[in-house]
Scaffold this active site. Structure first.
Site, PDB file in Angstrom:
ATOM      1  N   GLU A 174       0.902  -1.158   0.000  1.00 55.75           N
ATOM      2  CA  GLU A 174       0.000   0.000   0.000  1.00 55.75           C
ATOM      3  C   GLU A 174       0.933   1.198   0.000  1.00 55.75           C
ATOM      4  O   GLU A 174       1.587   1.478   1.009  1.00 55.75           O
ATOM      5  CB  GLU A 174      -0.863  -0.088   1.262  1.00 55.75           C
TER       6      GLU A 174
ATOM      7  N   CYS B 272      -1.913   8.689   3.325  1.00 59.33           N
ATOM      8  CA  CYS B 272      -1.709   8.081   1.999  1.00 59.33           C
ATOM      9  C   CYS B 272      -2.912   8.355   1.110  1.00 59.33           C
ATOM     10  O   CYS B 272      -2.814   8.285  -0.107  1.00 59.33           O
ATOM     11  CB  CYS B 272      -1.468   6.592   2.138  1.00 59.33           C
TER      12      CYS B 272
HETATM   13  P1  NDP Z   1       9.604   4.251   3.520  1.00 56.95           P
HETATM   14  O1  NDP Z   1       9.079   3.539   2.350  1.00 56.95           O
HETATM   15  O2  NDP Z   1      11.015   4.646   3.519  1.00 56.95           O
HETATM   16  O3  NDP Z   1       9.367   3.413   4.847  1.00 56.95           O
HETATM   17  C1  NDP Z   1       8.204   2.690   5.118  1.00 56.95           C
HETATM   18  C2  NDP Z   1       8.541   1.545   6.039  1.00 56.95           C
HETATM   19  O4  NDP Z   1       9.445   0.658   5.407  1.00 56.95           O
HETATM   20  C3  NDP Z   1       9.235   1.992   7.310  1.00 56.95           C
HETATM   21  O5  NDP Z   1       8.838   1.161   8.358  1.00 56.95           O
HETATM   22  C4  NDP Z   1      10.690   1.768   6.983  1.00 56.95           C
HETATM   23  O6  NDP Z   1      11.482   1.609   8.116  1.00 56.95           O
HETATM   24  C5  NDP Z   1      10.592   0.485   6.212  1.00 56.95           C
HETATM   25  N1  NDP Z   1      11.720   0.205   5.355  1.00 56.95           N
HETATM   26  C6  NDP Z   1      12.408   1.061   4.573  1.00 56.95           C
HETATM   27  N2  NDP Z   1      13.352   0.396   3.895  1.00 56.95           N
HETATM   28  C7  NDP Z   1      13.242  -0.896   4.248  1.00 56.95           C
HETATM   29  C8  NDP Z   1      13.958  -2.079   3.908  1.00 56.95           C
HETATM   30  N3  NDP Z   1      14.956  -2.063   3.033  1.00 56.95           N
HETATM   31  N4  NDP Z   1      13.603  -3.247   4.476  1.00 56.95           N
HETATM   32  C9  NDP Z   1      12.581  -3.296   5.362  1.00 56.95           C
HETATM   33  N5  NDP Z   1      11.888  -2.211   5.734  1.00 56.95           N
HETATM   34  C10 NDP Z   1      12.206  -1.028   5.176  1.00 56.95           C
HETATM   35  O7  NDP Z   1       8.684   5.457   3.733  1.00 56.95           O
HETATM   36  P2  NDP Z   1       8.835   6.636   4.808  1.00 56.95           P
HETATM   37  O8  NDP Z   1       8.080   6.224   5.995  1.00 56.95           O
HETATM   38  O9  NDP Z   1      10.236   7.059   5.000  1.00 56.95           O
HETATM   39  O10 NDP Z   1       8.072   7.738   4.017  1.00 56.95           O
HETATM   40  C11 NDP Z   1       8.605   8.171   2.782  1.00 56.95           C
HETATM   41  C12 NDP Z   1       7.490   8.501   1.834  1.00 56.95           C
HETATM   42  O11 NDP Z   1       6.599   7.395   1.719  1.00 56.95           O
HETATM   43  C13 NDP Z   1       6.618   9.619   2.275  1.00 56.95           C
HETATM   44  O12 NDP Z   1       7.193  10.851   2.028  1.00 56.95           O
HETATM   45  C14 NDP Z   1       5.414   9.355   1.453  1.00 56.95           C
HETATM   46  O13 NDP Z   1       5.596   9.798   0.148  1.00 56.95           O
HETATM   47  C15 NDP Z   1       5.305   7.849   1.450  1.00 56.95           C
HETATM   48  N6  NDP Z   1       4.397   7.335   2.472  1.00 56.95           N
HETATM   49  C16 NDP Z   1       3.308   6.639   2.091  1.00 56.95           C
HETATM   50  C17 NDP Z   1       2.422   6.170   3.034  1.00 56.95           C
HETATM   51  C18 NDP Z   1       1.231   5.354   2.717  1.00 56.95           C
HETATM   52  O14 NDP Z   1       0.429   5.170   3.611  1.00 56.95           O
HETATM   53  N7  NDP Z   1       1.076   4.778   1.581  1.00 56.95           N
HETATM   54  C19 NDP Z   1       2.586   6.448   4.423  1.00 56.95           C
HETATM   55  C20 NDP Z   1       3.789   7.130   4.753  1.00 56.95           C
HETATM   56  C21 NDP Z   1       4.630   7.534   3.799  1.00 56.95           C
HETATM   57  P3  NDP Z   1      12.354   2.830   8.708  1.00 56.95           P
HETATM   58  O15 NDP Z   1      11.394   3.859   9.122  1.00 56.95           O
HETATM   59  O16 NDP Z   1      13.086   2.206   9.819  1.00 56.95           O
HETATM   60  O17 NDP Z   1      13.233   3.278   7.575  1.00 56.95           O
END
Ligand code: NDP
Length: 679
Positions: free
Chosen positions: A255, A294
């Site tokens: 998502e 989102c």
């Molecule tokens: P990320 O995609 O970077 O992170 C989402 C989750 O994935 C976090 O728990 C993160 O952990 C984890 N993660 C990141 N890299 C890995 C990996 N290689 N292996 C396993 N887990 C991983 O999104 P962000 O939260 O940093 O947000 C960035 C952008 O994402 C926002 O600016 C927005 O555009 C979008 N977003 C979309 C959402 C939605 O609901 N669809 C919600 C929030 C954000 P960690 O935090 O430890 O890096």
């Protein structure tokens, strides 16, 4: 500064500080992640051995009861979470979405479990299909717990709801969960896990928490496991092709962020109620959670003739939004969740600004304290007007995950639908219209590119749950850029964590496996009427074949008189002869009533109430002189662990009813739903 801990294998881990986490309001260091590496083999083995065993010792109904108790507990203890939530930048009403929205989702899944899932751990997805002419070989589908582990990776914006909306359906399905919240706001998720543990409601091993990185967790997953992800499209794309997930065909549900839109219908004029509703919806979606949803509205499409009107209205409303410390009275919008999000959003605004007009956006104009201005993660509500949406393609590609939206004109509905699709797949879109024809034209075309569609008019507005709120009962997730996944949607979500398997065999075998009577399976007849047995004593397949009754013309006349139903087929000999049946026939409802007269055991007994019929079909006509009889068979039992007002236990029993004629042909078929007392 408190060090956050992971909850792994029944122990809290972490005493050495690693990464500092800051309050979004003023940058104060409030928590730190732990530096200790986690043993993911241990976590998985604990989930598989302890968690799975404990969860499968319960059935769907018992797990639903635990979810209900948990939702109640979390609601009673919500204030502890509110106190921490403001550090994520959330106002009270933003936190309400996360905290009470989360508990509400758990409540909703408790009801889904109680009302839509059986006792036991096998869901029969019937009806069974006869695969042979003699009725000796049949096929059907069952859904069973996957006997694996669900790994849920969450985004920073909903630290409570994000966990609970994934946990509730997987728990109901009998899957132990390992949850990894986004690091930036993991302190709120950790507080939630501490609350859940304190409730003492979950069986050991059902839920583990990872603070920090997932290390080699994904490398260790097996074929029966599941991964779900919420976050950026980039991370989703990276994780989706993780070699171990690909090699073992481990389901990966994503998502991701998407460029959701709202369209103001071509029929709406500036003075219409729908025009005001549209403005309100846009402002709410831009500013709730400071636009970090989102589902928030990123693109706004309006008829070209209304572009200036809408620009002016939105600008005026957005300028009035009080931005500041979310703990202060009257503040409508807080900061973003972290400084890194603030940098990211400001960078995206400058990408979007090229060739477009930007309104708002100045943090200096927000009357923040110096500390808030420099250390907080504030971004002002920002409206970008793009007059050439078919030329300036960046507006359909770049998402600023904050209080930022792009306003664009369109010429005709076809244009608006085309622009909406240029986001290449989104979670949700809203169409504001007062014309059902516009909705009927646009919505089926839009549906191909969107996961959820809200049609907003003055009637719906009175009760609308809004563009941005995913509901537990409805699907959440969208195609293409939105990740291609599906979450929520009531029982659908639970089924993502169950394995669907086709089964083939004799009806007797299928009945034994599914725990449901299947026509053609062996039945047990005895001198004791099935209605005289208590819930505990009733067994699937217990059956009664009734005596016979010949239908007379007097029956039809009497039933017509009682019901007032004088349809020609029952009373007009000439018209009935000209009909496909060629003769007068009995009312279908008479056949139903006569069947009840044949099988009911009239004296007071354990059957307490008949609360409905399912799957009723009148298969063949019953004419004057035909002789009918009924077979009543105990089909399904569900122990909802409910008690009546006097505290006596009762269960749900569905009965299969077959009404046949003198040639043994089926004339009517249905299920009767009853409540039956326990001893
Ligand atoms: P990320 O995609 O970077 O992170 C989402 C989750 O994935 C976090 O728990 C993160 O952990 C984890 N993660 C990141 N890299 C890995 C990996 N290689 N292996 C396993 N887990 C991983 O999104 P962000 O939260 O940093 O947000 C960035 C952008 O994402 C926002 O600016 C927005 O555009 C979008 N977003 C979309 C959402 C939605 O609901 N669809 C919600 C929030 C954000 P960690 O935090 O430890 O890096």
């Amino acid at each position: 500064m408190k060090i956050l801990q992971s909850w792994i294998a029944g122990e809290w881990t972490g005493t050495i500080a690693a990464q500092s986490l800051h309050s979004a309001i003023d940058g104060t260091e409030i928590f730190a992640t732990h530096a200790e590496a986690l043993d993911f083999s241990l976590a998985l083995s604990y989930a598989r051995k302890t968690g799975l065993k404990n969860l499968l010792a319960l059935d769907f109904q018992q797990r639903a009861a635990i979810l209900r108790a948990l939702a109640k507990y979390l609601t009673e203890h919500k204030e502890d979470l509110y106190a921490i939530s403001s550090h994520t930048g959330a106002t009270r009403s933003d936190s309400w979405i996360d905290i009470e929205g989360g508990a509400g989702t758990v409540f909703a899944y408790a009801s889904t479990g109680t009302n839509e899932f059986p006792s036991g751990n096998v869901v029969h997805e019937g009806p069974a299909l006869a695969l042979g002419k003699q009725g000796q070989f049949a096929g059907s589908h069952i859904l069973v717990p996957k006997r694996g582990v669900a790994v849920h990776i969450n985004a920073f914006n909903f630290p409570v709801w994000g966990l609970l909306e994934k946990f509730a359906p997987s728990f109901l399905a009998g899957m132990p969960c390992i949850i990894k919240p986004a690091t930036a706001t993991s302190y709120l998720t950790e507080a939630l896990i501490r609350q859940i543990n304190a409730s003492g409601l979950l069986p050991a091993g059902s839920l583990q928490l990872v603070i920090g990185a997932t290390g080699n967790l994904l490398d260790l997953l097996e074929e029966t496991d599941v991964v779900t992800f919420t976050g950026s499209a980039d991370t989703a794309a990276q994780l989706k092709v993780h070699p171990n997930l690909v090699k073992r065909s481990i389901p990966f549900n994503a998502e991701a962020d998407s460029l959701n839109c709202i369209i103001l219908g071509p029929d709406v004029q500036a003075g219409d109620e729908e025009f005001d509703l549209f403005i309100k919806e846009v402002v709410r979606e831009m500013t709730a959670k400071a636009g970090q949803k989102c589902t928030a509205i990123r693109r706004i499409f309006v008829p070209v003739s209304l572009l200036d009107d809408v620009t002016e209205k939105l600008q005026t409303r957005l300028a009035k939004i009080h931005v500041g410390d979310p703990r202060q009275e009257g503040v409508r919008m807080g900061p973003l969740a972290s400084k890194s999000q603030q940098r990211d959003v400001l960078d995206r605004i400058s990408q979007l600004a090229a060739g477009n007009q930007v309104f708002g956006g100045s943090v200096e104009a927000l009357h923040l304290s110096d500390q808030e201005l420099h250390k907080g993660a504030f971004v002002a509500p920002t409206l970008i007007v793009c007059r050439e949406p078919s030329e300036n393609l960046v507006v359909h590609e770049v998402e600023a995950f904050g209080p930022v939206s792009i306003l664009m004109p369109y010429q005709g509905v076809a244009d608006a639908i085309k622009f909406a699709a240029m986001g290449r797949g989104s979670l949700v879109a809203t169409l504001v219209t007062k014309d059902p024809q516009v909705a009927a034209q646009a919505i089926p075309q839009m549906a191909a590119w969107h996961g959820r569609l809200l049609i907003l008019d003055r009637q719906a507005a009175a009760e609308s749950t809004g563009h941005g709120s995913p509901l537990p009962q409805l699907k959440h997730g969208g195609p293409g850029r939105a990740g291609g996944g599906e979450e929520l949607g009531g029982a659908r979500a639970v089924k993502h964590y169950l394995q669907r398997t086709a089964i083939q065999g004799s009806p007797t075998m299928l009945a034994a496996i599914t725990g449901e009577h299947i026509r053609g399976a062996a039945v047990q007849e005895s001198d004791i009427h099935p209605f005289r047995r208590y819930f505990e004593d009733l067994q699937i397949g217990m059956s009664l074949l009734t005596h016979r009754r010949t239908v007379t013309e007097a029956d039809i006349g009497a039933f017509g008189g009682l019901s007032g139903d004088y349809f020609y087929m029952h009373f007009d000999d000439i018209a009935a002869k000209e009909s496909p049946f060629g003769k007068r026939i009995a009312h279908g409802y008479f056949v139903l009533s006569a069947a009840a007269g044949l099988f009911v055991s009239p004296a007071p007994g354990p059957v307490l109430a008949n609360y409905g019929l399912d799957t009723l079909r009148f298969i063949k006509p019953v004419g004057i002189g035909d002789t009918i009889r009924a077979r009543l068979t105990c089909k399904r039992k569900i122990d909802r662990q409910k008690k009546d007002a006097k505290g006596a236990g009762q269960g749900v029993v569905a009965w299969d009813v077959e009404v046949t004629n003198q040639d043994n042909e089926l004339v009517a078929s249905y299920d009767i739903l009853t409540l039956v007392a326990k001893k």
